[in-house]
Scaffold this active site. Sequence first.
Site, PDB file in Angstrom:
ATOM      1  N   GLU A 263      41.875  40.773  33.739  1.00 32.50           N
ATOM      2  CA  GLU A 263      41.932  42.004  34.523  1.00 32.50           C
ATOM      3  C   GLU A 263      42.250  41.670  35.979  1.00 32.50           C
ATOM      4  O   GLU A 263      41.830  40.625  36.469  1.00 32.50           O
ATOM      5  CB  GLU A 263      40.589  42.755  34.430  1.00 32.50           C
ATOM      6  CG  GLU A 263      40.293  43.302  33.052  1.00 32.50           C
ATOM      7  CD  GLU A 263      39.026  44.158  33.000  1.00 32.50           C
ATOM      8  OE1 GLU A 263      38.410  44.384  34.074  1.00 32.50           O
ATOM      9  OE2 GLU A 263      38.647  44.594  31.904  1.00 32.50           O
ATOM     10  N   HIS A 281      39.185  49.970  32.879  1.00 31.41           N
ATOM     11  CA  HIS A 281      37.791  49.614  33.192  1.00 31.41           C
ATOM     12  C   HIS A 281      37.089  50.772  33.916  1.00 31.41           C
ATOM     13  O   HIS A 281      36.575  50.641  35.035  1.00 31.41           O
ATOM     14  CB  HIS A 281      37.737  48.350  34.055  1.00 31.41           C
ATOM     15  CG  HIS A 281      36.466  47.574  33.857  1.00 31.41           C
ATOM     16  ND1 HIS A 281      36.410  46.208  33.830  1.00 31.41           N
ATOM     17  CD2 HIS A 281      35.182  47.992  33.670  1.00 31.41           C
ATOM     18  CE1 HIS A 281      35.156  45.806  33.649  1.00 31.41           C
ATOM     19  NE2 HIS A 281      34.397  46.878  33.547  1.00 31.41           N
TER      20      HIS A 281
END
Length: 530
Positions: A263, A281
């Site tokens: 990420e 997220h």
Amino acid sequence: MAPKVLVSDKLSETAVQIFRDRGIDVTFDPSLGKDKDALLAAVKDYDGLAIRSATKVTEKLLEAAPNLKVVGRAGIGTDNVDKPAASKKGVIVMNTPYGNMITTAEHAIAMMFAVARQIPEANASTHAGKWEKSRFMGVELTGKTLGVIGAGNIGGIVCQKAVGLGLKVVAYDPFLSDERASKLGVQKVELEDLLTRADIITLHVPLTDQTKNILSAENLAKTKKGVRIVNCARGGLVDEEALAALLKEGHVAGAGFDVFAVEPATESPLFNLPNVVVTPHLGAATTEAQENVALQVAEQMSDYLLTGAVTNALNMPSVTAEEAKVMGPWVKLADHLGAFVGQMTDEPIQAIEIIYNGAVADMNLEALNCSAISGVMKATNPDVNMVSAPVIARERGVEISTTRQDKSGVFDGYIKLVVKTASRERSIAGTVFTDGKPRFIQIKGINIDAEVGAHMLYTTNEDVPGIIGTLGQTMGENGVNIANFTLGRSDRGQDAIALLYLDDQPPAPVLEKLRATGLFQTVSPLRFDV
């Protein structure tokens, strides 16, 4: 002087105001979290650092912050904090694991619905002016079997909400008790059983060596055909390549992912598959959750810096404000006991045993252990504290053991510390009197009653006349004032000890004069942080 806290990420003004209201000198500069060089230059004078996910607390940053005592992460994930480096530097790392539990659990439930009813695709199709009712045939959740991997704080909420929605819930969690499973209304199963039974699988565990790729290619192959996979916990729990292959084959009917192995995720094997719902997220991304974790971290950091209370620390035992008040003198005593044996030991320590007797045995022993170990380690490394000392002890292979005992002897409670080396064993015991002052009550089995001062002198000798006179005369002739004087002996004519509480550190020539008398086996100056 008021403690200083730097807030280097976006935090609500209400949270920042909490620091001010508690008497903390706070600097709010959310631009620093994205500018590591500016942060390195700014952080050196601060006692606390409040962050979200943008700020990266690296070993280099910790080296640049010699005054730093605590890092507070507004949220649950601390992947952006080098926790081993923080522990070695004696910096407490706190998070706020409860502020976003409901929000994350709700997101997981929302993902289940989105995947089951193909809501994102149907939404895009309808916005495009299509009317494809027959294309988006979904499935009901009611009556389906939900497999929950990890039934802790967030997983437990998911279990409860799923039961309320009419799903049958099976849960795999090595730490889930039968009583807790019954209270949640779920069936506790092994992972193998969950994989073969679940129509939907949702993950709610941290990423550790044990949980990494818990849904590996091998485990994914064991799932029933048509299963749907939801991950709103941590990237790396699922083999994304293997899952993508099973989605294309049709073995897995759909997936909902809020987290990814890398990420920010700009690419993934799961992207652009028609039966996959992905979000960036967003598990904790609600107004309520962001406010809750911000307020929580401000309160936790303020409590620690002002009262010593430790809450939700990842590298230090938690100590409530109430415990801190009651335990304060005992924590200080544990440190003094450790400092005594640490200063008296000049060879590698192999083991430290800490014995708690009576009332103190019911206290928070983890915190007391940390203080005792810190006292021992400070003799060779003055920069250690309660956070870093246990780490250093483990690195050196020191065996730590703790024993609780029921009340025995004349004291309501006492702590005894035993340090073992290859050639010998040293022991000292102490208690806290009603005045709140720590006292040494026994050294190497000899009973004493000694107040602890900043400067002390410890001597051992054979029990013969003239010891008191020699000590008093030598100190007096050299201008060293004795504030307190304690003697003890094992028996008449046997081993004896003296512990002098002095106003100042005795000069080296004075110590040499005492040694030159030939009366003393040991003449050791000691220093204590009182």
